[in-house]
Design a protein around this motif. Structure first.
Motif, mmCIF file in Angstrom:
data_model
loop_
_atom_site.group_PDB
_atom_site.id
_atom_site.type_symbol
_atom_site.label_atom_id
_atom_site.label_comp_id
_atom_site.label_asym_id
_atom_site.label_seq_id
_atom_site.Cartn_x
_atom_site.Cartn_y
_atom_site.Cartn_z
ATOM 1 N N ARG A 1 59.586 -35.956 -42.701
ATOM 2 C CA ARG A 1 58.744 -36.267 -41.555
ATOM 3 C C ARG A 1 57.262 -35.947 -41.772
ATOM 4 O O ARG A 1 56.444 -36.097 -40.864
ATOM 5 C CB ARG A 1 59.305 -35.566 -40.318
ATOM 6 C CG ARG A 1 60.591 -36.263 -39.882
ATOM 7 C CD ARG A 1 61.318 -35.556 -38.788
ATOM 8 N NE ARG A 1 60.590 -35.567 -37.545
ATOM 9 C CZ ARG A 1 61.140 -35.321 -36.372
ATOM 10 N NH1 ARG A 1 62.421 -35.078 -36.283
ATOM 11 N NH2 ARG A 1 60.413 -35.315 -35.283
ATOM 12 N N GLY A 2 56.904 -35.531 -42.978
ATOM 13 C CA GLY A 2 55.489 -35.343 -43.293
ATOM 14 C C GLY A 2 54.868 -36.585 -43.918
ATOM 15 O O GLY A 2 53.770 -36.538 -44.466
ATOM 16 N N SER B 1 46.411 -39.502 -46.731
ATOM 17 C CA SER B 1 45.746 -39.036 -47.948
ATOM 18 C C SER B 1 45.501 -40.190 -48.926
ATOM 19 O O SER B 1 44.404 -40.343 -49.475
ATOM 20 C CB SER B 1 46.605 -37.960 -48.616
ATOM 21 O OG SER B 1 46.197 -37.728 -49.938
ATOM 22 N N ARG B 2 46.525 -41.032 -49.141
ATOM 23 C CA ARG B 2 46.370 -42.134 -50.095
ATOM 24 C C ARG B 2 45.394 -43.189 -49.589
ATOM 25 O O ARG B 2 44.673 -43.794 -50.375
ATOM 26 C CB ARG B 2 47.726 -42.784 -50.416
ATOM 27 C CG ARG B 2 48.704 -41.898 -51.168
ATOM 28 C CD ARG B 2 48.094 -41.139 -52.313
ATOM 29 N NE ARG B 2 47.562 -41.977 -53.388
ATOM 30 C CZ ARG B 2 46.840 -41.526 -54.395
ATOM 31 N NH1 ARG B 2 46.535 -40.240 -54.475
ATOM 32 N NH2 ARG B 2 46.396 -42.346 -55.316
ATOM 33 N N VAL B 3 45.367 -43.422 -48.263
ATOM 34 C CA VAL B 3 44.370 -44.358 -47.712
ATOM 35 C C VAL B 3 42.969 -43.842 -48.026
ATOM 36 O O VAL B 3 42.079 -44.596 -48.444
ATOM 37 C CB VAL B 3 44.554 -44.554 -46.187
ATOM 38 C CG1 VAL B 3 43.360 -45.306 -45.591
ATOM 39 C CG2 VAL B 3 45.840 -45.313 -45.890
ATOM 40 N N ALA B 4 42.753 -42.529 -47.851
ATOM 41 C CA ALA B 4 41.435 -41.945 -48.142
ATOM 42 C C ALA B 4 41.069 -42.102 -49.613
ATOM 43 O O ALA B 4 39.936 -42.437 -49.961
ATOM 44 C CB ALA B 4 41.426 -40.469 -47.741
ATOM 45 N N GLN C 1 48.887 -22.479 -49.018
ATOM 46 C CA GLN C 1 49.645 -21.299 -48.573
ATOM 47 C C GLN C 1 50.159 -21.493 -47.148
ATOM 48 O O GLN C 1 51.275 -21.103 -46.816
ATOM 49 C CB GLN C 1 48.782 -20.021 -48.644
ATOM 50 C CG GLN C 1 48.110 -19.737 -49.978
ATOM 51 C CD GLN C 1 49.037 -19.868 -51.161
ATOM 52 O OE1 GLN C 1 50.186 -19.426 -51.127
ATOM 53 N NE2 GLN C 1 48.551 -20.491 -52.234
ATOM 54 N N LEU C 2 49.337 -22.100 -46.300
ATOM 55 C CA LEU C 2 49.763 -22.373 -44.923
ATOM 56 C C LEU C 2 50.946 -23.340 -44.920
ATOM 57 O O LEU C 2 51.913 -23.158 -44.180
ATOM 58 C CB LEU C 2 48.609 -22.961 -44.107
ATOM 59 C CG LEU C 2 47.461 -22.006 -43.780
ATOM 60 C CD1 LEU C 2 46.310 -22.768 -43.125
ATOM 61 C CD2 LEU C 2 47.935 -20.899 -42.853
ATOM 62 N N ALA C 3 50.865 -24.373 -45.749
ATOM 63 C CA ALA C 3 51.947 -25.355 -45.818
ATOM 64 C C ALA C 3 53.237 -24.697 -46.297
ATOM 65 O O ALA C 3 54.327 -25.006 -45.815
ATOM 66 C CB ALA C 3 51.556 -26.490 -46.759
ATOM 67 N N ASN C 4 53.120 -23.764 -47.229
ATOM 68 C CA ASN C 4 54.291 -23.059 -47.741
ATOM 69 C C ASN C 4 55.018 -22.309 -46.625
ATOM 70 O O ASN C 4 56.239 -22.156 -46.648
ATOM 71 C CB ASN C 4 53.862 -22.089 -48.845
ATOM 72 C CG ASN C 4 55.041 -21.440 -49.532
ATOM 73 O OD1 ASN C 4 56.010 -22.109 -49.895
ATOM 74 N ND2 ASN C 4 54.983 -20.134 -49.708
ATOM 75 N N ILE D 1 47.786 -29.562 -44.034
ATOM 76 C CA ILE D 1 48.138 -30.836 -44.687
ATOM 77 C C ILE D 1 49.209 -30.539 -45.727
ATOM 78 O O ILE D 1 49.240 -29.451 -46.319
ATOM 79 C CB ILE D 1 46.890 -31.491 -45.344
ATOM 80 C CG1 ILE D 1 47.243 -32.893 -45.840
ATOM 81 C CG2 ILE D 1 46.322 -30.613 -46.448
ATOM 82 C CD1 ILE D 1 46.039 -33.735 -46.221
ATOM 83 N N HIS D 2 50.120 -31.489 -45.944
ATOM 84 C CA HIS D 2 51.180 -31.326 -46.934
ATOM 85 C C HIS D 2 50.527 -31.126 -48.313
ATOM 86 O O HIS D 2 49.577 -31.828 -48.656
ATOM 87 C CB HIS D 2 52.059 -32.583 -46.939
ATOM 88 C CG HIS D 2 53.333 -32.417 -47.715
ATOM 89 N ND1 HIS D 2 53.358 -32.349 -49.090
ATOM 90 C CD2 HIS D 2 54.625 -32.311 -47.299
ATOM 91 C CE1 HIS D 2 54.608 -32.208 -49.492
ATOM 92 N NE2 HIS D 2 55.396 -32.185 -48.423
#
Length: 480
Positions: free
Chosen positions: A220-221, A228-231, A273-276, A282-283
């Protein structure tokens, strides 16, 4: 398409559910009409819609996908699809006062859902023959259902903006009735080659059907990877994520809104670290593309548009060592494997990781000594029980124990602070909080404290009070 003039902006589900806030604070944001363009919006489904399509993210209550995947619910998924049409057309009713526009929006989403219904009926019939196995098609079904949510919100937003005089363009990446399956980057190039950013405002589905299968890796991410890829593919000047809250020094609901401060600057290391910990700015895989292409990421609060938000770059390091954020996860299981035969025998850790991988269980942290390896996993009790059974088969002479714990981290772009560990442990001891395990890497970007699950909030409050609050005035750096 001119590069490095435009931004790519992702709008989260909670924000999407408030159209007026999205229009006034993000799309318009006090801009003159000529300044509305040179932006691409990648949108999530409205809040709660993906839960209805797949399963509830927190409770696990089944949605259409989970019911379809369950062999015992022959037609429950069909009834759920019918309820879904009412749910989505009710959202349309709140958004569109003009009956003609509502009819257009209702027709769009009803056609999609009925198309999916027909496809699932055919698939179920096909899989009633022994040569075809439903399990082989479930990931495709999951992707097809997920795409409905973003198609709904993107179509509605573009239609509503067009009605209000803005030249919005619906960009559908969901692959609905596409004849070919392209790699993600190629699909995005093809989609944006036809867009003139100087006079069009693309509203893009957060789900993109592609050869790689986004849900296989991101589940679901997936919308963050699309964003990200669009950017990257369009060579954006800046990537922006609009959320319903600031990226702050801690959760204001735990510490108190008067004590936390929004982060002004940080780097992708901190975001990882937050994603972990499950608190994604962001993923990590999505952040990697932005970091490698030196595209800055800004996290903004939809409901406070005047605030410049948090700017995340690859090269930022705080002017002096400091803790920037206290974050954590209280839904963690410790899986401890104790086996005296481990000592001096290489390969035990690899065997444990193979078991975790088999059950798709993600670990947040781990620790080892001579005869014990403990993995701290972010998973459900059902999956943990399966892992434990498999580990007992793999290590018949071992003791395998589990325990529900919480992990709380002190994180910063540079936390090489003399005495930080002593101050932290003392603060927890003063609150009579027992530290079950402690992890600090040489990279000096985080310290993890493993504590009892019921000590989670007290730990966040205590660490924030000693590591951040005394320096609050230094943290409120305005992002560039």
């Amino acid at each position: 398409m001119t590069s490095e003039l435009h931004t790519v902006e992702k709008i989260g589900g909670t924000s999407m559910s408030n159209y007026e806030a999205v229009r006034d604070n993000i799309v318009l944001g006090g801009r003159e009409k000529d300044d509305l363009y040179q932006r691409i919006f990648v949108v999530s489904a409205y809040g709660g819609v993906t839960d209805e399509l797949l399963e509830h993210k927190k409770t696990g209550e089944p949605g259409v996908y989970a019911l379809f995947a369950d062999a015992e619910s022959d037609w429950a998924w069909g009834d759920d699809l019918t309820k879904l049409i009412k749910f989505l057309t009710d959202i349309n009713g709140e958004l569109f006062g003009d009956p003609m526009l509502k009819q257009q929006a209702d027709q769009f989403i009803t056609d999609r859902i009925e198309g999916v219904r027909g496809c699932l009926i055919d698939l179920q019939r096909l899989c009633s023959y022994g040569q075809f196995q439903l399990e082989e098609h479930l990931l495709t079904v999951r992707e097809m259902l997920a795409g409905i949510g973003e198609a709904h919100s993107a179509f509605n937003t573009a239609l509503k903006l067009q009605q209000e005089g803005i030249n919005a363009r619906f960009v559908d990446l969901t692959g609905w009735r596409d004849n070919e399956l392209l790699p993600l980057d190629e699909k995005l190039k093809q989609a944006f080659d036809a867009v003139d950013l100087t006079r069009e405002l693309p509203v893009v589905t957060g789900y993109a059907q592609c050869k790689e299968g986004l849900m296989r890796t991101f589940d679901r991410g997936y919308s963050e990877m699309t964003f990200s890829r669009v950017a990257v593919i369009t060579n954006a000047r800046e990537a922006i994520i609009h959320k319903e809250y600031h990226l702050s020094s801690a959760d204001p609901n735990i510490v108190g809104a008067d004590k936390v401060v929004p982060l002004g600057r940080t780097n992708y290391d901190v975001a990882d670290q937050l994603a972990n910990l499950g608190m994604e700015a962001i993923h990590p895989r999505a952040g990697k593309g932005l970091r490698q292409n030196e595209i800055p990421l800004r996290v903004m609060n939809t409901f406070e548009p005047e605030h410049t938000g948090t700017l995340i770059t690859g090269d930022y390091v705080s002017e002096k060592p400091q803790v920037e954020i206290i974050a954590g996860n209280k839904g963690v299981f410790a899986i401890e494997v104790f086996d005296q035969d481990m000592q001096g025998e290489p390969g035990s850790d690899r065997r444990i990781l193979e078991v975790l991988g088999r059950f798709k269980v993600r670990f947040v942290s781990k620790d080892t000594n001579a005869n014990t390896i403990t993995h701290y996993v972010d998973s459900t009790l059902k999956h943990v029980k399966r892992v434990v059974r498999a580990l007992k088969d793999e290590f018949p002479n071992a003791e395998v124990n589990t325990r529900k714990v919480a992990i709380v981290s002190a994180i910063g772009s540079d936390i090489k602070i003399p005495g930080i560990l002593a101050r932290s442990v003392k603060a927890l001891a003063d609150e009579e909080i027992s530290v079950l395990a402690l992890h600090q890497c040489m990279r000096q970007v985080d310290i993890q404290f493993v504590v009892d699950e019921d000590a989670y909030k007290k730990t966040v409050v205590a660490l924030h009070a000693v590591l951040i609050e005394p320096y609050n005035h230094e943290y409120a750096i305005v992002a560039a």
